[in-house]
Scaffold this active site. Structure first.
Site, PDB file in Angstrom:
ATOM      1  N   TYR A 183       0.833  -1.213   0.000  1.00  0.00           N
ATOM      2  CA  TYR A 183       0.000   0.000   0.000  1.00  0.00           C
ATOM      3  C   TYR A 183       0.864   1.258   0.000  1.00  0.00           C
ATOM      4  O   TYR A 183       0.949   1.972   0.988  1.00  0.00           O
ATOM      5  CB  TYR A 183      -0.903  -0.043   1.252  1.00  0.00           C
ATOM      6  CG  TYR A 183      -1.997   0.996   1.312  1.00  0.00           C
ATOM      7  CD1 TYR A 183      -2.929   1.124   0.288  1.00  0.00           C
ATOM      8  CD2 TYR A 183      -2.129   1.845   2.407  1.00  0.00           C
ATOM      9  CE1 TYR A 183      -3.951   2.060   0.351  1.00  0.00           C
ATOM     10  CE2 TYR A 183      -3.148   2.790   2.486  1.00  0.00           C
ATOM     11  CZ  TYR A 183      -4.051   2.887   1.454  1.00  0.00           C
ATOM     12  OH  TYR A 183      -5.073   3.810   1.515  1.00  0.00           O
ATOM     13  N   ARG A 188      -1.689   7.854  -4.154  1.00  0.00           N
ATOM     14  CA  ARG A 188      -2.612   6.927  -3.507  1.00  0.00           C
ATOM     15  C   ARG A 188      -3.921   7.604  -3.101  1.00  0.00           C
ATOM     16  O   ARG A 188      -3.926   8.778  -2.752  1.00  0.00           O
ATOM     17  CB  ARG A 188      -1.912   6.360  -2.254  1.00  0.00           C
ATOM     18  CG  ARG A 188      -2.571   5.142  -1.663  1.00  0.00           C
ATOM     19  CD  ARG A 188      -1.728   4.570  -0.532  1.00  0.00           C
ATOM     20  NE  ARG A 188      -1.757   5.401   0.657  1.00  0.00           N
ATOM     21  CZ  ARG A 188      -0.841   5.342   1.624  1.00  0.00           C
ATOM     22  NH1 ARG A 188       0.174   4.515   1.550  1.00  0.00           N
ATOM     23  NH2 ARG A 188      -0.935   6.138   2.667  1.00  0.00           N
ATOM     24  N   ASP A 189      -4.999   6.834  -3.128  1.00  0.00           N
ATOM     25  CA  ASP A 189      -6.300   7.313  -2.656  1.00  0.00           C
ATOM     26  C   ASP A 189      -6.732   8.552  -3.459  1.00  0.00           C
ATOM     27  O   ASP A 189      -7.093   9.578  -2.902  1.00  0.00           O
ATOM     28  CB  ASP A 189      -6.196   7.658  -1.158  1.00  0.00           C
ATOM     29  CG  ASP A 189      -7.516   7.477  -0.420  1.00  0.00           C
ATOM     30  OD1 ASP A 189      -8.400   6.782  -0.949  1.00  0.00           O
ATOM     31  OD2 ASP A 189      -7.651   8.033   0.686  1.00  0.00           O
ATOM     32  N   SER A 195      -6.186   9.110   3.125  1.00  0.00           N
ATOM     33  CA  SER A 195      -5.082   8.155   3.083  1.00  0.00           C
ATOM     34  C   SER A 195      -4.077   8.463   1.983  1.00  0.00           C
ATOM     35  O   SER A 195      -3.386   7.575   1.489  1.00  0.00           O
ATOM     36  CB  SER A 195      -5.619   6.729   2.894  1.00  0.00           C
ATOM     37  OG  SER A 195      -6.464   6.391   3.950  1.00  0.00           O
ATOM     38  N   ASP A 235      -8.165   0.036  -2.850  1.00  0.00           N
ATOM     39  CA  ASP A 235      -8.888   1.169  -3.468  1.00  0.00           C
ATOM     40  C   ASP A 235      -8.340   1.651  -4.815  1.00  0.00           C
ATOM     41  O   ASP A 235      -9.023   2.414  -5.500  1.00  0.00           O
ATOM     42  CB  ASP A 235      -8.940   2.395  -2.543  1.00  0.00           C
ATOM     43  CG  ASP A 235      -9.691   2.136  -1.259  1.00  0.00           C
ATOM     44  OD1 ASP A 235     -10.302   1.053  -1.132  1.00  0.00           O
ATOM     45  OD2 ASP A 235      -9.673   3.001  -0.378  1.00  0.00           O
ATOM     46  N   ASP A 413      -9.319   5.482  10.363  1.00  0.00           N
ATOM     47  CA  ASP A 413      -9.482   5.609   8.906  1.00  0.00           C
ATOM     48  C   ASP A 413      -9.111   6.997   8.394  1.00  0.00           C
ATOM     49  O   ASP A 413      -8.774   7.151   7.215  1.00  0.00           O
ATOM     50  CB  ASP A 413     -10.931   5.333   8.504  1.00  0.00           C
ATOM     51  CG  ASP A 413     -11.340   3.903   8.750  1.00  0.00           C
ATOM     52  OD1 ASP A 413     -10.521   3.001   8.493  1.00  0.00           O
ATOM     53  OD2 ASP A 413     -12.484   3.670   9.196  1.00  0.00           O
TER      54      ASP A 413
END
Ligand SMILES: *[C@@H]1O[C@H](CO)[C@@H](O)[C@H](O)[C@H]1NC(C)=O
Ligand SMILES: *[C@@H]1O[C@H](CO)[C@@H](O)[C@H](O)[C@H]1NC(C)=O
Ligand SMILES: *[C@@H]1O[C@H](CO)[C@@H](O)[C@H](O)[C@H]1NC(C)=O
Length: 458
Positions: A183, A188-189, A195, A235, A413
């Site tokens: 990850y 990212r995200d 995140s 994701d 989260d």
């Protein structure tokens, strides 16, 4: 005559398009830009979606100079196994990008990796849970908390710096399965804020990500006989199915695919059993999304070489859906795939018809309580959630290899602080528990809710 004219035209065109700088894209499906690299660089094929301008003798010499300062959580990540960490020495065994895929001793895949194996219980997560227990005086609650410490949960490698911990974990796991989450994808995200990671494509991300993957691969190859199961990039591909209207996602879609394919190809050489993240029923299970999702996943699988180590897909990671809902939650109205079983049973045949007999693992770590959301898309620190079914290979569904706990319950989260850079409105929404710390940090009140609401009870 004609050929000479065409050659002259091509030469004229070539002088018009600007050359691409180091690390830049210079080829790939759907790519319309220049194929010419700056002087001293050559355009190196990475995969069907991505070629990149690299120095001809590009090496991975810059690895492991990164500090952990970019991560809010890494300073707390040092596990009790860290005395065995090898830190920068792993980089010396690293090969230049691409050639890590040409290892001599390629292991053989043997079906469901969970069959007949014990699963290592993450020492890091256990240490978080014991620290949580220490803050509690109620002895009944303390006892329940202690049970959580003995339930295997995935270890997330969400920064390059954490790769240094991997050799220690491998040694501690021994012949048990080590479960990791890969990850650290650049950008990212892309559709959310909570995140966002340390890497961006604009800042060498593609090459740094390859170093990150090479580091994980080298550590696993250096270990003796470990079985590693990895969830690949939660994701990321799901966002390419539904969120291309967000330019932050559409602008990196080919690079996302290229990086994920690199991860799959490279980790396969170390015999890592991989499950690509496939969102969940309430995301890709919708009638309009499921078929494009199947097409994309099958395409990625094929592009990565169809290795049997690319075992399948992981669903419901860090989400709250039921494996089998007693009745459809009203928020699922309009989607016949109202739980993970329906989603998987619908998706698997589509993948099979695209040439991939994919198997599944399902994260039920926070799925104990149902009908707790006002909208299915809400995902951040959902109030009323409880720990769910415990990890098992007794899944009752031939498509599902194992029920697992991927999200370490109690790790946040995303922050509810509206002034924070990574604030995402989902984390301040009606269903979210507040006040919440930054993503990845321990959220004690939320953890206690998960314990108290656990179903089955702890
Ligand atoms: C983007 O993805 C989220 C899931 O993270 C989904 O709920 C949302 O509907 C998507 N947005 C669009 C425009 O499809
Ligand atoms: C919220 O974030 C801002 C900006 O980082 C910070 O100054 C402030 O102290 C934070 N507030 C809380 C309650 O953590
Ligand atoms: C993410 O951050 C951007 C920039 O601060 C903001 O415009 C956007 O509304 C945020 N998205 C969400 C879902 O909170």
């Amino acid at each position: 005559m004609k050929a000479a004219f065409a050659a002259a035209l091509l030469a004229a065109l070539a002088t018009q398009v600007s050359a691409v700088a180091e690390w830049g894209q210079c080829g790939g499906l759907n790519y319309a830009g220049s194929n010419t690299c700056d002087a001293g660089l050559s355009c190196v094929y990475s995969n069907d979606w991505y070629s990149q301008c690299l120095k001809s003798t590009s090496s991975a010499a810059t690895s492991s100079t990164k500090t952990s300062s970019t991560s809010s959580t890494s300073s707390t990540r040092a596990s009790s196994t860290s005395s065995t960490r090898v830190s920068s020495s792993t980089s010396s065994t690293k090969t230049t990008s691409g050639s890590a895929q040409a290892s001599s001793a390629v292991p053989t895949a043997s079906g469901n990796p969970y069959t007949g194996k014990s699963v290592w219980n993450s020492e890091y997560y256990a240490s978080e849970v014991y620290a949580a227990a220490a803050l509690v005086t109620d002895t009944a609650l303390k006892a329940k908390i202690s049970k959580v410490a003995s339930i295997p949960t995935f270890t997330w490698f969400d920064t390059m710096a954490k790769v240094a911990d991997l050799p220690g974990y491998l040694q501690a796991a021994g012949s048990s399965i080590l479960q990791i989450v890969v990850y650290d994808l650049p950008n990212r995200d892309c559709h959310a804020n909570a995140s966002n990671g340390e890497l961006t494509y604009a800042n060498n991300g593609a090459a740094l990500y390859q170093q990150y993957i090479d580091g994980i691969t080298a550590a696993i190859k250096a270990s003796s006989g470990s079985t590693v199961v990895a969830v690949i990039e939660p994701d990321s591909l799901a966002n390419l199915v539904t969120n291309l209207s967000d330019s932050r996602c559409s602008s990196v879609q080919d690079q996302y695919k290229a990086s994920v394919v690199y991860a799959l190809k490279t980790l396969a050489t170390a015999g890592v059993y991989m499950y690509i993240d496939a969102g969940h029923a309430g995301w890709l299970g919708w009638p309009a999304n499921i078929s494009p999702a199947a097409t994309l996943f099958a395409q990625i699988y094929t592009s990565a070489g169809s290795s049997p180590f690319i075992r399948g897909l992981a669903t419901n990671v860090a989400n709250y859906n039921a494996l089998t809902a007693a009745s459809p939650d009203p928020i699922t109205s309009g989607n016949s795939n109202y739980d993970e079983t329906h989603y998987i049973n619908a998706l698997a045949p589509m993948l099979a018809s695209s040439g991939w007999n994919a198997q599944f693992i399902v994260d039920l770590g926070r799925s104990g309580k149902q009908n707790i959301r006002t909208a299915w898309g809400n995902w951040c620190n959902i109030k009323g959630a409880g720990f769910g079914l415990h990890p098992t290979t007794n899944t009752g569904n031939s498509y599902i290899d194992a029920i697992v706990w991927v999200k370490p319950g109690g790790e946040c989260d995303g922050t509810s602080n509206t002034s924070a850079v990574r604030y995402d409105s989902m984390c301040g929404g009606v269903d979210a528990k507040v006040p919440a710390p930054e993503a990845g940090q321990w959220f004690q009140d939320y953890f206690l809710d998960l314990v108290n609401n656990a179903d089955p009870a702890l």
